[in-house]
Every structure is written in structure tokens, then in C-alpha cells.
Design a protein around this motif. Structure first.
Motif, PDB file in Angstrom:
ATOM      1  N   UNK A  42      51.600  72.321  79.994  1.00  0.00           N
ATOM      2  CA  UNK A  42      50.701  73.060  80.892  1.00  0.00           C
ATOM      3  C   UNK A  42      50.497  74.450  80.321  1.00  0.00           C
ATOM      4  N   UNK A  43      49.251  74.857  80.168  1.00  0.00           N
ATOM      5  CA  UNK A  43      48.922  76.173  79.615  1.00  0.00           C
ATOM      6  C   UNK A  43      48.238  77.001  80.696  1.00  0.00           C
ATOM      7  N   UNK A  44      48.818  78.131  81.059  1.00  0.00           N
ATOM      8  CA  UNK A  44      48.241  79.026  82.069  1.00  0.00           C
ATOM      9  C   UNK A  44      47.904  80.360  81.427  1.00  0.00           C
ATOM     10  N   UNK A  45      46.742  80.887  81.769  1.00  0.00           N
ATOM     11  CA  UNK A  45      46.286  82.191  81.294  1.00  0.00           C
ATOM     12  C   UNK A  45      45.734  82.924  82.505  1.00  0.00           C
ATOM     13  N   UNK A  46      46.609  83.399  83.400  1.00  0.00           N
ATOM     14  CA  UNK A  46      46.164  83.984  84.661  1.00  0.00           C
ATOM     15  C   UNK A  46      45.451  85.321  84.481  1.00  0.00           C
TER      16      UNK A  46
ATOM     17  N   UNK B  78      51.080  84.222  90.282  1.00  0.00           N
ATOM     18  CA  UNK B  78      51.951  83.580  91.275  1.00  0.00           C
ATOM     19  C   UNK B  78      51.664  82.089  91.368  1.00  0.00           C
ATOM     20  N   UNK B  79      50.394  81.704  91.323  1.00  0.00           N
ATOM     21  CA  UNK B  79      50.021  80.294  91.358  1.00  0.00           C
ATOM     22  C   UNK B  79      50.506  79.542  90.130  1.00  0.00           C
ATOM     23  N   UNK B  80      50.382  80.157  88.967  1.00  0.00           N
ATOM     24  CA  UNK B  80      50.838  79.523  87.726  1.00  0.00           C
ATOM     25  C   UNK B  80      52.350  79.338  87.748  1.00  0.00           C
TER      26      UNK B  80
ATOM     27  N   UNK C  34      43.484  74.112  88.299  1.00  0.00           N
ATOM     28  CA  UNK C  34      43.219  74.212  86.869  1.00  0.00           C
ATOM     29  C   UNK C  34      41.972  75.017  86.556  1.00  0.00           C
ATOM     30  N   UNK C  35      41.038  75.081  87.466  1.00  0.00           N
ATOM     31  CA  UNK C  35      39.822  75.858  87.287  1.00  0.00           C
ATOM     32  C   UNK C  35      39.037  75.873  88.578  1.00  0.00           C
ATOM     33  N   UNK C  36      38.363  76.962  88.846  1.00  0.00           N
ATOM     34  CA  UNK C  36      37.606  77.080  90.078  1.00  0.00           C
ATOM     35  C   UNK C  36      36.570  78.189  89.945  1.00  0.00           C
TER      36      UNK C  36
END
Length: 133
Positions: free
Chosen positions: A49-53, A60-62, A97-99
Motif C-alpha cells: 500500500x502506497x500513501x502520499x497524503x 490520519x486516514x493513511x 484510495x482516491x476521491x
């Protein structure tokens, strides 16, 4: 480090990697090595899983999703820049994942779709705020 991260995905290790200095912008104390080209390679790795907040809400969500995902490693690519919380971001939205943060289209027929992750969303938001767009 990249090899270690890939190997941790094979046995489904629930490891969380927190990386900083993701931006092409300068830090408060001058330039640093900022390997932003690694983000695409992490996104391409299977079972990671790759997160780039972009802000605190997405961070916090990631973190929440990473803690709940115990069968695969997670990468949190964080910025060291002082970023504002963007209107429209949420902890719940990050899990998708995207919005959409903002929709300026008329009749749901946009002329262009701008996509950004992390600190780049802050830049897109400021561009969209200009009155001539």
C-alpha cells in the motif's frame, strides 16, 4: 531500502514504512535529497500500500488503513513542509484510495481533470482558486 520493502511484501508482513522529504520544494532549512522518483516504483510493487497524503486528515486516514492492513506492508510518504488542511479531505476518503476534493465542472462535463497526490494537491487547489479558471 527498496529491496527490503519489496521482500517484506512477499511473506505478507504488516510493516509500516514512514518516509519523509517527498517534495520537490525546498525545506525550511534548505535543499535536501528528495527522492520523489521512488514513489512510482513503490506504487508499482505488488502487495504494497502506497500513501502520499496531502494534509493531516489524509495522514490520519493513511495511518488508520496501514494499521488495519496486517497482511501487507504500507508506505507513508510524508512531506516536511507546513501544509494546510485542505477543505474536502477526510480520513474516510483516504481509505477509498482516491476521491474528488473539488468539482468545478458544469453539468458534470469537465473540460479537464487534474489529478494530484500529496503536496501537489495543495498546489492544484491554489491554481483552481484563481478567478480566471
Amino acid at each position: 531500502m527498496r529491496g527490503t520493502m519489496r521482500i517484506s511484501a512477499l511473506p505478507e508482513a504488516g510493516v509500516m514504512y514512514v518516509m519523509t522529504h517527498d517534495s520537490i520544494g525546498l525545506g525550511e532549512d534548505g535543499p535536501t535529497h528528495q527522492p520523489i522518483e521512488q514513489l512510482a516504483s513503490f506504487r508499482a510493487m505488488p502487495n504494497i500500500l502506497m500513501f502520499h497524503p496531502a494534509d493531516g486528515n489524509e495522514t490520519a486516514g493513511a495511518y488508520k488503513v496501514a494499521v488495519e492492513s496486517r497482511k501487507r506492508p504500507s508506505v507513508l510518504a510524508l512531506s516536511r513542509q507546513k501544509l494546510p488542511n485542505l477543505p474536502g479531505t477526510s480520513i474516510e476518503g483516504t481509505a477509498k484510495g482516491g476521491y474528488t476534493i473539488t468539482d468545478n465542472s458544469i453539468g458534470n462535463k469537465p473540460d479537464v481533470i487534474l489529478i494530484g497526490t500529496g503536496v501537489y494537491k495543495v498546489g492544484l487547489k491554489s491554481v483552481l482558486a484563481q478567478p480566471d479558471l
